[in-house]
Enzyme design. Structure first.
Site, PDB file in Angstrom:
ATOM      1  N   LYS A 166       1.204  -1.270   0.021  1.00 34.99           N
ATOM      2  CA  LYS A 166       0.293  -0.014  -0.258  1.00 34.99           C
ATOM      3  C   LYS A 166       0.605   1.299   0.406  1.00 34.99           C
ATOM      4  CE  LYS A 166      -1.983   3.042   3.161  1.00 34.99           C
ATOM      5  NZ  LYS A 166      -1.548   4.555   1.454  1.00 34.99           N
ATOM      6  N   GLU A 224       9.841   2.322  10.570  1.00 30.69           N
ATOM      7  CA  GLU A 224      10.921   3.255  10.569  1.00 30.69           C
ATOM      8  C   GLU A 224      10.261   4.880  10.596  1.00 30.69           C
ATOM      9  OE1 GLU A 224      14.012   3.390  11.219  1.00 30.69           O
ATOM     10  OE2 GLU A 224      14.394   1.318  10.621  1.00 30.69           O
ATOM     11  N   CYS A 268      12.987  12.411   6.488  1.00 30.27           N
ATOM     12  CA  CYS A 268      13.309  11.866   7.753  1.00 30.27           C
ATOM     13  C   CYS A 268      13.932  11.800   8.136  1.00 30.27           C
ATOM     14  CB  CYS A 268      12.706  10.180   7.617  1.00 30.27           C
ATOM     15  SG  CYS A 268      13.868   9.289   6.716  1.00 30.27           S
ATOM     16  N   GLU A 296       8.816  16.865  15.321  1.00 28.63           N
ATOM     17  CA  GLU A 296       9.033  17.033  13.555  1.00 28.63           C
ATOM     18  C   GLU A 296       8.376  17.935  12.745  1.00 28.63           C
ATOM     19  OE1 GLU A 296       8.399  13.639  11.373  1.00 28.63           O
ATOM     20  OE2 GLU A 296       9.794  13.113  11.106  1.00 28.63           O
TER      21      GLU A 296
HETATM   22  P1  NAP Z   1       2.172   8.898   7.397  1.00 28.35           P
HETATM   23  O1  NAP Z   1       1.705  10.061   6.931  1.00 28.35           O
HETATM   24  O2  NAP Z   1       2.339   8.178   8.460  1.00 28.35           O
HETATM   25  O3  NAP Z   1       1.902   7.645   6.081  1.00 28.35           O
HETATM   26  C1  NAP Z   1       2.692   6.334   6.053  1.00 28.35           C
HETATM   27  C2  NAP Z   1       2.099   5.386   4.827  1.00 28.35           C
HETATM   28  O4  NAP Z   1       0.930   5.199   6.163  1.00 28.35           O
HETATM   29  C3  NAP Z   1       0.506   5.908   4.312  1.00 28.35           C
HETATM   30  O5  NAP Z   1       0.627   4.997   2.869  1.00 28.35           O
HETATM   31  C4  NAP Z   1      -0.323   5.634   4.046  1.00 28.35           C
HETATM   32  O6  NAP Z   1      -1.439   5.945   3.709  1.00 28.35           O
HETATM   33  C5  NAP Z   1      -0.752   5.119   5.431  1.00 28.35           C
HETATM   34  N1  NAP Z   1      -1.218   5.381   6.823  1.00 28.35           N
HETATM   35  C6  NAP Z   1      -2.027   6.134   7.599  1.00 28.35           C
HETATM   36  N2  NAP Z   1      -2.721   6.107   8.189  1.00 28.35           N
HETATM   37  C7  NAP Z   1      -2.694   4.843   8.040  1.00 28.35           C
HETATM   38  C8  NAP Z   1      -2.990   3.336   9.366  1.00 28.35           C
HETATM   39  N3  NAP Z   1      -4.365   4.157  10.392  1.00 28.35           N
HETATM   40  N4  NAP Z   1      -2.766   2.316   9.058  1.00 28.35           N
HETATM   41  C9  NAP Z   1      -1.793   1.793   8.390  1.00 28.35           C
HETATM   42  N5  NAP Z   1      -1.438   2.588   7.370  1.00 28.35           N
HETATM   43  C10 NAP Z   1      -2.132   3.832   7.091  1.00 28.35           C
HETATM   44  O7  NAP Z   1       3.451   9.831   6.546  1.00 28.35           O
HETATM   45  P2  NAP Z   1       4.044  10.471   5.564  1.00 28.35           P
HETATM   46  O8  NAP Z   1       3.323  11.640   5.439  1.00 28.35           O
HETATM   47  O9  NAP Z   1       3.768   9.286   4.632  1.00 28.35           O
HETATM   48  O10 NAP Z   1       5.443  10.492   5.309  1.00 28.35           O
HETATM   49  C11 NAP Z   1       6.206  11.359   6.106  1.00 28.35           C
HETATM   50  C12 NAP Z   1       6.661  10.954   7.481  1.00 28.35           C
HETATM   51  O11 NAP Z   1       7.382   9.880   7.334  1.00 28.35           O
HETATM   52  C13 NAP Z   1       7.360  11.281   7.779  1.00 28.35           C
HETATM   53  O12 NAP Z   1       7.250  11.415   9.449  1.00 28.35           O
HETATM   54  C14 NAP Z   1       8.386  11.221   7.790  1.00 28.35           C
HETATM   55  O13 NAP Z   1      10.314  10.858   9.182  1.00 28.35           O
HETATM   56  C15 NAP Z   1       8.528   9.673   8.395  1.00 28.35           C
HETATM   57  N6  NAP Z   1       9.994   8.949   7.284  1.00 28.35           N
HETATM   58  C16 NAP Z   1      10.541   8.112   7.603  1.00 28.35           C
HETATM   59  C17 NAP Z   1      11.550   7.343   7.284  1.00 28.35           C
HETATM   60  C18 NAP Z   1      12.174   6.373   7.976  1.00 28.35           C
HETATM   61  O14 NAP Z   1      12.996   5.809   7.095  1.00 28.35           O
HETATM   62  N7  NAP Z   1      12.519   7.301   9.674  1.00 28.35           N
HETATM   63  C19 NAP Z   1      11.513   6.972   5.808  1.00 28.35           C
HETATM   64  C20 NAP Z   1      10.949   8.676   5.571  1.00 28.35           C
HETATM   65  C21 NAP Z   1       9.552   8.881   5.513  1.00 28.35           C
HETATM   66  P3  NAP Z   1      -1.967   7.737   3.612  1.00 28.35           P
HETATM   67  O15 NAP Z   1      -1.176   8.198   2.388  1.00 28.35           O
HETATM   68  O16 NAP Z   1      -3.393   7.462   2.828  1.00 28.35           O
HETATM   69  O17 NAP Z   1      -2.539   8.422   4.063  1.00 28.35           O
END
Ligand code: NAP
Length: 495
Positions: free
Chosen positions: A175, A250, A284, A385
C-alpha cells in the site's frame, strides 16, 4: 480526461470493488492531474491477501538464487527507465529532478544488492555438544508481508521493503502513500515485466486509515514493514498487537547538524543547505536543527542566510530550481503553523517564514526556505518534526553541551558533526544517540547497502537496508541431525 489506474491483485489490473477513484495532483501545479487512482477498502485487501497467501506456497520453494535473478532483471529495467521515472516522480511529488534520479538509483542499488543476497542468505553451522551430531541454523521465509510506505521516497522506500521481502521468499501486499500512487504503479509494472510471478506482489491503493489498517489488522498477514510518521507508527504498533505480527517501524526524526568552531565553514554551509532544504525539508533525515558553536555563530549565520535567500523555488522539472513545493496543502499548513509557533516562542525569524505564491508559484504548495535563530533547545520548533523547509539554529558553548542538545529529543534517526578534531569525531560517534552518524557530511545521504533506521521513538529496533533488513524478513530455524544411531540426550548424556 485524466488517465485511470487500477490495483494489481493476483496478476490482474482491477478496479477497487467500490468502483470509486480519487485524483492525484502535481504539487507544483494543482491543475495538473497525474491520474485517477482506486479508492480501495477492506474487501480489496482481503482479495490481495488471499492471492499473496496462495502464491507464498509456491514462491517460497523457488531457490533464492533464482529469485535473485529476477531481482537483477528488475534492476536492469529500472536503469533503462530511470530518466522517465524521475520525471514522472517529480511531477507527482515535487522534488527536483536530481533528487528523483537519486531516488530511482537507490531502488536500482537495492535491486542489485537483493539479487546477490539470493546467493548468500547466510545461515550458521556450529558444532554440536554431542558426538556424531550436526547442528545448523538456517533462514526461512515467514509468509505474507504488508508493506506500507510514505510519499517522500516513492521509489526507494517501497524497494527497501519489497525487494528483500520477496528475495527472502515472502509474498507482498503493498500500500503506497495516497500522494504517490503513480510511481508505485510503475514499480509494480516493472516487476511484472521482469518476471515476478502473479500473486507475489499485490498493489492496493487507498487511504491509510482504511486500506493500511485493513492490512495491519488482517489475521493472514504475518508482518508489517511500515515507514512513516511516529504518530501512525504507534497506532500500527497497537493495531498489529492483536494478531502478534512482526512489525518494523521506521518513523520520524528531529535531526541535528553540529558545527564546531574548528570546522571547515564552507563545507559545513554546503552540508546544512543540502540537509535542511533538500526535498524541501521533507526527509525523515532532514537537518531541522543546526547546533552552532558561539565562536562562529554570527559569521556562519550571515553566510547561511545569504545562501538561503539565493535558493530558487519552483517546479522541480526545471533544471535551475533548487527547492520544490511541499507535498500538499495540509503539509504546507503544518509548516505555516510551526512558523507561527516559533515566532510566538520568541525565536528570531531571520529568513523566509511565508507562503510563496507569486507568478509561477501561484498554483503550487510552495513555502519559503525558513531559518529561525536563537532557538532554545526546549522550544517546540526544536523538539517536534515539522517536515518542511524550516531550520532551527541553536547556539552552543561547548562540544559536550552540543552533544547533549543533539540527544535531547524523543527521536534518534540521523546526526552530523562538522569538526577537524578527530578525537571529538570519535567521541561523537560513541555518545550520539542516533541510528546514523555522519562526520563532515550532512544528515541526509544514506547508502542502500548499510543498515538504515533510528533509536528511541524513531523506530522499534529493526533496520531497513543492507544485510540487516534480511533479519526482519526471515525466521531462524535451528536444525539438529543426529547420525549416531542412538538416542543422545543433550545436557544429560554428555555431563
Ligand atoms: P504517514 O502519514 O505516517 O503515512 C505513511 C503511510 O501510512 C502512508 O501510506 C499512509 O497512507 C499510511 N497510513 C496512514 N494511516 C494509516 C493507518 N491508520 N494504518 C496504516 N497505514 C496508515 O507519513 P507520510 O506523511 O506519508 O510521510 C512522512 C513521515 O514519514 C515523516 O514523519 C517522516 O519522518 C517519515 N519517514 C520516515 C522514514 C524512516 O525511514 N525513518 C523515511 C521516510 C519518511 P495515506 O498516504 O493514504 O495517508
Amino acid at each position: 480526461m485524466p488517465q485511470k489506474f487500477q490495483n494489481f491483485i493476483n496478476g490482474q489490473w482491477v478496479d477497487a470493488k467500490s468502483g470509486k477513484t480519487s485524483a492525484n495532483r502535481n504539487p507544483a501545479n494543482w491543475d495538473d492531474i497525474v491520474g485517477l487512482f482506486p479508492k480501495s477498502g477492506k474487501e480489496d485487501i482481503d482479495e490481495a491477501v488471499k492471492a499473496a497467501r496462495a502464491t507464498y506456497e509456491k514462491w517460497r520453494l523457488m531457490p533464492a538464487p533464482a529469485r535473485g535473478d529476477i531481482l537483477r532483471k528488475i534492476g536492469d529495467l529500472l536503469v533503462k527507465n530511470k530518466e522517465d521515472i524521475a520525471h514522472e516522480m517529480t511531477r507527482e511529488m515535487g522534488k527536483v529532478l536530481d533528487e528523483t534520479r537519486g531516488d530511482v538509483q537507490e531502488g536500482i542499488d537495492t535491486a542489485y544488492y537483493a539479487a546477490t543476497e539470493g546467493r548468500r542468505l547466510f545461515g550458521h553451522t556450529v558444532p554440536s555438544e554431542l558426538p556424531n551430531k550436526f547442528a545448523m541454523a538456517i533462514r526461512v521465509p515467514i509468509g505474507v508481508a504488508g508493506i506500507i510506505t510514505p510519499w517522500n521516497f516513492p521509489m526507494a522506500i517501497p524497494t527497501w521493503g519489497i525487494f528483500p521481502a520477496i528475495l527472502s521468499g515472502n509474498t507482498v501486499v503493498f500500500k503506497p502513500a495516497s500522494d504517490t500512487p503513480k510511481t508505485a504503479t510503475t514499480l509494480v509494472q516493472i516487476m511484472m515485466e521482469a518476471g515476478i510471478p502473479e500473486g507475489v506482489v499485490n498493489l492496493v491503493h487507498g487511504a491509510g486509515g482504511e486500506v493500511g489498517n485493513a492490512i495491519v489488522t488482517h489475521p493472514d498477514v504475518d508482518m508489517i514493514l511500515f515507514t512513516g510518521s511516529s504518530e501512525i507508527g504507534k497506532q500500527i504498533s497497537r493495531d498489529a498487537s492483536a494478531t502478534l505480527k512482526r512489525v518494523s517501524l521506521e518513523l520520524g526524526g528531529k535531526n541535528a547538524q553540529i558545527v564546531m568552531d574548528d570546522a571547515d565553514l564552507e563545507l559545513a554551509l554546503d552540508g546544512v543547505l543540502w540537509g535542511a532544504f533538500g526535498t524541501t525539508g521533507q526527509r525523515c533525515t532532514a537537518t531541522s536543527r543546526l547546533i552552532l558553536h558561539e565562536n562562529v555563530y554570527e559569521k556562519f549565520m550571515e553566510m547561511l542566510v545569504e545562501r538561503t535567500k539565493r535558493l530558487k523555488l519552483g517546479d522541480g522539472l526545471h533544471p535551475t530550481i533548487d527547492v520544490g513545493p511541499c507535498i500538499n496543502e495540509a503539509q504546507r499548513r503544518i509548516v505555516q503553523s510551526y512558523v507561527e509557533i516559533g515566532k510566538n516562542e520568541g525565536a528570531q525569524l531571520v529568513c523566509g517564514g511565508a507562503i510563496a505564491n507569486q507568478g509561477d508559484l501561484a498554483k503550487g504548495w510552495f513555502y519559503e526556505p525558513t531559518i529561525f535563530g536563537n532557538v532554545k533547545p526546549t522550544m517546540r520548533i526544536a523538539q517536534e518534526e515539522i517536515f518542511g523547509p524550516v531550520l532551527s539554529v541553536i547556539r552552543t558553548t561547548s562540544f559536550e553541551e552540543a552533544i547533549g542538545i543533539l540527544n535531547g529529543t524523543i527521536y534518534g534517526l540521523s546526526s552530523s558533526l562538522y569538526t577537524r578534531d578527530v578525537n571529538r569525531a570519535f567521541a561523537a560517534i560513541r555518545d550520539i544517540q542516533a541510528g546514523i552518524t555522519y562526520i563532515n557530511v550532512p544528515t541526509i545521504g544514506a547508502e542502500a547497502h548499510l543498515p538504515f533506521g533510528g533509536v528511541k521513538q524513531t523506530g522499534n529496533g529493526h533496520r531497513e537496508g543492507g544485510w540487516a533488513v534480511y533479519d526482519f524478513f526471515t525466521e531462524w530455524k535451528s536444525v539438529y541431525i543426529d547420525y549416531s544411531g542412538r538416542l543422545q540426550r543433550a545436557q544429560i548424556d554428555n555431563y
